[in-house]
Design a protein around this motif. Structure first.
Motif, PDB file in Angstrom:
ATOM      1  N   ALA A  22       0.797  -1.228   0.000  1.00  0.00           N
ATOM      2  CA  ALA A  22       0.000   0.000   0.000  1.00  0.00           C
ATOM      3  C   ALA A  22       0.830   1.279   0.000  1.00  0.00           C
ATOM      4  O   ALA A  22       0.262   2.373  -0.026  1.00  0.00           O
ATOM      5  N   THR A  23       2.155   1.154   0.032  1.00  0.00           N
ATOM      6  CA  THR A  23       2.966   2.365  -0.150  1.00  0.00           C
ATOM      7  C   THR A  23       2.790   2.912  -1.567  1.00  0.00           C
ATOM      8  O   THR A  23       2.963   4.106  -1.802  1.00  0.00           O
ATOM      9  N   ASP A  24       2.431   2.041  -2.507  1.00  0.00           N
ATOM     10  CA  ASP A  24       2.110   2.452  -3.870  1.00  0.00           C
ATOM     11  C   ASP A  24       0.714   3.059  -3.872  1.00  0.00           C
ATOM     12  O   ASP A  24      -0.254   2.436  -3.418  1.00  0.00           O
ATOM     13  N   ILE A  25       0.585   4.261  -4.382  1.00  0.00           N
ATOM     14  CA  ILE A  25      -0.686   4.984  -4.288  1.00  0.00           C
ATOM     15  C   ILE A  25      -1.817   4.289  -5.050  1.00  0.00           C
ATOM     16  O   ILE A  25      -2.969   4.286  -4.612  1.00  0.00           O
ATOM     17  N   ASP A  26      -1.500   3.651  -6.172  1.00  0.00           N
ATOM     18  CA  ASP A  26      -2.545   2.943  -6.920  1.00  0.00           C
ATOM     19  C   ASP A  26      -3.061   1.748  -6.128  1.00  0.00           C
ATOM     20  O   ASP A  26      -4.265   1.456  -6.129  1.00  0.00           O
ATOM     21  N   LYS A  27      -2.158   1.052  -5.440  1.00  0.00           N
ATOM     22  CA  LYS A  27      -2.568  -0.073  -4.604  1.00  0.00           C
ATOM     23  C   LYS A  27      -3.392   0.416  -3.425  1.00  0.00           C
ATOM     24  O   LYS A  27      -4.396  -0.206  -3.048  1.00  0.00           O
ATOM     25  N   TYR A  28      -2.986   1.541  -2.863  1.00  0.00           N
ATOM     26  CA  TYR A  28      -3.726   2.114  -1.740  1.00  0.00           C
ATOM     27  C   TYR A  28      -5.152   2.470  -2.171  1.00  0.00           C
ATOM     28  O   TYR A  28      -6.127   2.182  -1.451  1.00  0.00           O
ATOM     29  N   VAL A  29      -5.278   3.072  -3.341  1.00  0.00           N
ATOM     30  CA  VAL A  29      -6.606   3.418  -3.858  1.00  0.00           C
ATOM     31  C   VAL A  29      -7.437   2.160  -4.099  1.00  0.00           C
ATOM     32  O   VAL A  29      -8.635   2.113  -3.794  1.00  0.00           O
ATOM     33  N   GLU A  30      -6.781   1.135  -4.625  1.00  0.00           N
ATOM     34  CA  GLU A  30      -7.448  -0.153  -4.865  1.00  0.00           C
ATOM     35  C   GLU A  30      -7.995  -0.739  -3.567  1.00  0.00           C
ATOM     36  O   GLU A  30      -9.040  -1.399  -3.548  1.00  0.00           O
ATOM     37  N   LEU A  31      -7.281  -0.469  -2.457  1.00  0.00           N
ATOM     38  CA  LEU A  31      -7.677  -0.990  -1.146  1.00  0.00           C
ATOM     39  C   LEU A  31      -8.485   0.051  -0.366  1.00  0.00           C
ATOM     40  O   LEU A  31      -8.327   0.209   0.837  1.00  0.00           O
ATOM     41  N   ASP A  32      -9.367   0.754  -1.061  1.00  0.00           N
ATOM     42  CA  ASP A  32     -10.307   1.735  -0.489  1.00  0.00           C
ATOM     43  C   ASP A  32      -9.631   3.015  -0.009  1.00  0.00           C
ATOM     44  O   ASP A  32     -10.222   3.775   0.773  1.00  0.00           O
ATOM     45  N   GLY A  33      -8.436   3.271  -0.479  1.00  0.00           N
ATOM     46  CA  GLY A  33      -7.745   4.479  -0.075  1.00  0.00           C
ATOM     47  C   GLY A  33      -8.351   5.740  -0.664  1.00  0.00           C
ATOM     48  O   GLY A  33      -8.840   5.735  -1.796  1.00  0.00           O
ATOM     49  N   ASN A 221      -6.112   6.112  12.003  1.00  0.00           N
ATOM     50  CA  ASN A 221      -7.390   5.442  12.256  1.00  0.00           C
ATOM     51  C   ASN A 221      -8.569   6.189  11.648  1.00  0.00           C
ATOM     52  O   ASN A 221      -9.616   5.586  11.380  1.00  0.00           O
ATOM     53  N   ALA A 222      -8.417   7.495  11.425  1.00  0.00           N
ATOM     54  CA  ALA A 222      -9.553   8.313  10.984  1.00  0.00           C
ATOM     55  C   ALA A 222     -10.213   7.817   9.695  1.00  0.00           C
ATOM     56  O   ALA A 222     -11.445   7.703   9.632  1.00  0.00           O
ATOM     57  N   PRO A 223      -9.443   7.503   8.631  1.00  0.00           N
ATOM     58  CA  PRO A 223     -10.109   7.013   7.414  1.00  0.00           C
ATOM     59  C   PRO A 223     -10.895   5.730   7.641  1.00  0.00           C
ATOM     60  O   PRO A 223     -11.997   5.563   7.089  1.00  0.00           O
ATOM     61  N   HIS A 224     -10.374   4.832   8.432  1.00  0.00           N
ATOM     62  CA  HIS A 224     -11.050   3.557   8.702  1.00  0.00           C
ATOM     63  C   HIS A 224     -12.345   3.799   9.473  1.00  0.00           C
ATOM     64  O   HIS A 224     -13.368   3.153   9.205  1.00  0.00           O
ATOM     65  N   ILE A 225     -12.299   4.729  10.418  1.00  0.00           N
ATOM     66  CA  ILE A 225     -13.488   5.036  11.216  1.00  0.00           C
ATOM     67  C   ILE A 225     -14.611   5.587  10.342  1.00  0.00           C
ATOM     68  O   ILE A 225     -15.773   5.171  10.461  1.00  0.00           O
ATOM     69  N   LEU A 226     -14.269   6.508   9.441  1.00  0.00           N
ATOM     70  CA  LEU A 226     -15.310   7.094   8.596  1.00  0.00           C
ATOM     71  C   LEU A 226     -15.897   6.071   7.636  1.00  0.00           C
ATOM     72  O   LEU A 226     -17.096   6.114   7.330  1.00  0.00           O
ATOM     73  N   LEU A 227     -15.078   5.132   7.161  1.00  0.00           N
ATOM     74  CA  LEU A 227     -15.584   4.122   6.229  1.00  0.00           C
ATOM     75  C   LEU A 227     -16.467   3.086   6.909  1.00  0.00           C
ATOM     76  O   LEU A 227     -17.483   2.660   6.354  1.00  0.00           O
ATOM     77  N   MET A 228     -16.083   2.674   8.123  1.00  0.00           N
ATOM     78  CA  MET A 228     -16.844   1.620   8.792  1.00  0.00           C
ATOM     79  C   MET A 228     -17.923   2.187   9.720  1.00  0.00           C
ATOM     80  O   MET A 228     -18.838   1.468  10.120  1.00  0.00           O
ATOM     81  N   GLY A 229     -17.828   3.467  10.055  1.00  0.00           N
ATOM     82  CA  GLY A 229     -18.780   4.096  10.971  1.00  0.00           C
ATOM     83  C   GLY A 229     -18.245   4.119  12.387  1.00  0.00           C
ATOM     84  O   GLY A 229     -17.653   3.138  12.861  1.00  0.00           O
ATOM     85  N   GLY A 230     -18.459   5.236  13.060  1.00  0.00           N
ATOM     86  CA  GLY A 230     -17.928   5.401  14.398  1.00  0.00           C
ATOM     87  C   GLY A 230     -18.428   4.372  15.389  1.00  0.00           C
ATOM     88  O   GLY A 230     -17.659   3.837  16.200  1.00  0.00           O
ATOM     89  N   GLU A 231     -19.718   4.056  15.352  1.00  0.00           N
ATOM     90  CA  GLU A 231     -20.280   3.095  16.302  1.00  0.00           C
ATOM     91  C   GLU A 231     -19.712   1.703  16.094  1.00  0.00           C
ATOM     92  O   GLU A 231     -19.423   0.985  17.061  1.00  0.00           O
ATOM     93  N   ALA A 232     -19.527   1.303  14.835  1.00  0.00           N
ATOM     94  CA  ALA A 232     -18.966  -0.019  14.547  1.00  0.00           C
ATOM     95  C   ALA A 232     -17.535  -0.115  15.059  1.00  0.00           C
ATOM     96  O   ALA A 232     -17.116  -1.145  15.607  1.00  0.00           O
ATOM     97  N   TYR A 233     -16.787   0.976  14.893  1.00  0.00           N
ATOM     98  CA  TYR A 233     -15.406   0.991  15.389  1.00  0.00           C
ATOM     99  C   TYR A 233     -15.383   0.891  16.912  1.00  0.00           C
ATOM    100  O   TYR A 233     -14.587   0.146  17.492  1.00  0.00           O
TER     101      TYR A 233
END
Length: 438
Positions: A22-33, A221-233
């Motif tokens: 995921a250091t590669d930006i295209d891979k990061y985008v592929e992985l919901d980046g 952690n912020a991007p993951h929280i917004l994608l999965m939802g605060g309550e789920a996190y």
């Protein structure tokens, strides 16, 4: 690139892209980046802060302050520019988590910085790396450059009309700049010494503007929280301690490494199951649960959950997540001396209790370690540490005092044995030789 360890009990959120390129930006985008930041632009600051509050995310640098609440303290209106500052000055002995983030997923730190900026109305973020992490600086700088090239940073990001820039910076190898106000002083090109508070950074911070300062793991952690939802996190962790955490387990264990475990995970299980137990079948003597500033725990105190509240009730701290495991062969006197020698060396010298207190504790423990101590020395060490606690300009004095007090209280007999000469073969050695030899 170091090999990655894993265990079935891990819950991979912030580490889910580790080892996937995921250091590669295209891979990061592929992985919901960079999806979360676009979502944040669309939904606005109030939604971002609401989700962060719901997540129960608390500062992963050690203080454990609720992140969403911290962001909400920044005034909405300001005559001066607002800033986001990522604290990647990972200098706490025993701590080894932020470097794996920069190594394996730097874009998560970048995206998290952007989200924090959107939340407070900032257009500029700084990522401040530990001076010794220069080998990671190239990785982070390339990630930032790639984000600019894609139009994810700079003017009109994602074609939304929003502007946001990021600047990287490294320190000069000073532990002191891990303290947020000293970090701002360093970033402004001055000597890294702490500021008087109040005012607090949320109101008067970097260059006099309102500033949010968060640890690299917190921000990531912020991007993951917004994608999965605060309550789920939040549900991944324990009460009032949402989500997961990167724990660096080192010392005398069979499988040292950085593991992502739910907040509240049992410390004893983390040592004996996740990290494979004590190396070579030896007995456990002590555990430093969250980096060198945290009071030591004895072997019979570790059946406790790894979150800020449970560790506090146990008389110690979760700190920066650096779990250092010590087996029966370790000299606590030597360990205490090495710990105070570090803090004495890293003290900025700004205030007398820290400058003089750490120096006198080091001198006294050196004498004890060399077999030349007297009966009053143990009491004097405890007295010095207790009189440093809460009386220094910044928390470095507390970071030196708290472990020292715990070492003496919980392992007093071992200190007395050194004084009485029961430690056969104790070498005559200076602390400089002791620290330099390891």
């Amino acid at each position: 690139m170091p090999s990655l360890v894993s265990h079935p009990d891990e819950v991979k959120v912030v580490s889910r892209r580790f080892g996937l390129g995921a250091t590669d930006i295209d891979k990061y985008v592929e992985l919901d980046g960079y999806k979360a930041v676009q979502q944040a632009i669309a939904k606005g600051p109030e939604w971002i802060i609401s989700e962060m509050k719901a997540s129960g995310l608390r500062g992963r640098g050690g203080a454990g302050f609720p992140t969403g609440m911290k962001w909400s303290f920044v005034p909405k209106q300001s005559e001066k520019p607002k800033y986001v500052l990522v604290n990647g000055d990972e200098s706490e002995p025993g701590t080894c988590k932020d470097h794996v983030l920069f190594l394996h997923d730097p874009h998560a730190v970048i995206e998290g910085t952007m989200i924090a900026g959107l939340a407070i109305g900032s257009k500029l973020g700084f990522i401040y790396l530990r001076g010794e992490y220069r080998y990671l600086l190239k990785i982070v700088e390339k990630a930032v450059a790639d984000a600019y090239a894609k139009g994810f940073l700079g003017k009109n990001i994602f074609g939304t009309g929003v502007d946001f820039d990021i600047i990287t910076q490294t320190g000069a190898g000073a532990y002191e700049v891990g303290e947020e106000s000293a970090l701002m002083e360093s970033l402004e090109g001055k000597r890294g010494v702490p500021r008087i508070k109040p005012p607090f950074p949320a109101v008067v911070g970097l260059y006099g503007g309102p500033t949010v300062i968060n640890n690299a793991e917190t921000i990531a952690n912020a991007p993951h929280i917004l994608l999965m939802g605060g309550e789920a996190y939040a549900k991944l962790g324990s009460e009032r301690n949402g989500g997961t955490r990167l724990f660096g387990i080192s010392g005398h264990v069979e499988r040292p490494g950085v593991y992502e475990l739910p907040m509240g995970y049992n410390l004893k299980r983390a040592i004996y199951e996740v990290a494979g137990g004590i190396k070579d079948g030896k007995k456990l003597k002590a555990v430093v649960p969250g980096g060198s500033s945290c009071p030591v725990m004895t072997a019979d105190e570790i059946d406790v959950g790894l979150d800020f509240d449970q560790m506090g009730r146990a008389g110690t701290m979760l700190g920066s997540g650096g779990i250092v495991v010590l087996d029966e062969t370790v000299s606590i006197v030597e360990f205490a001396l090495r710990t105070i020698a570090f803090y004495q060396h890293e003290s900025c010298g700004w205030c007398i209790p820290c400058r003089e207190g750490t120096d006198w504790i080091k001198k006294t423990l050196t004498r004890v370690y060399n077999g030349g101590g007297n009966k009053k020395d143990v009491d004097n060490v405890q007295y010095l540490a207790e009189n440093m606690l809460g009386r220094t300009f910044c928390p470095l004095g507390d970071a030196a005092a708290m472990p020292t007090i715990a070492f003496v209280k919980k392992f007093r007999k071992e200190f007395e044995d050194y004084i009485e000469g029961n430690k056969a073969g104790t070498p005559i050695i200076t602390v400089e030789q002791l620290v330099g030899a390891h």
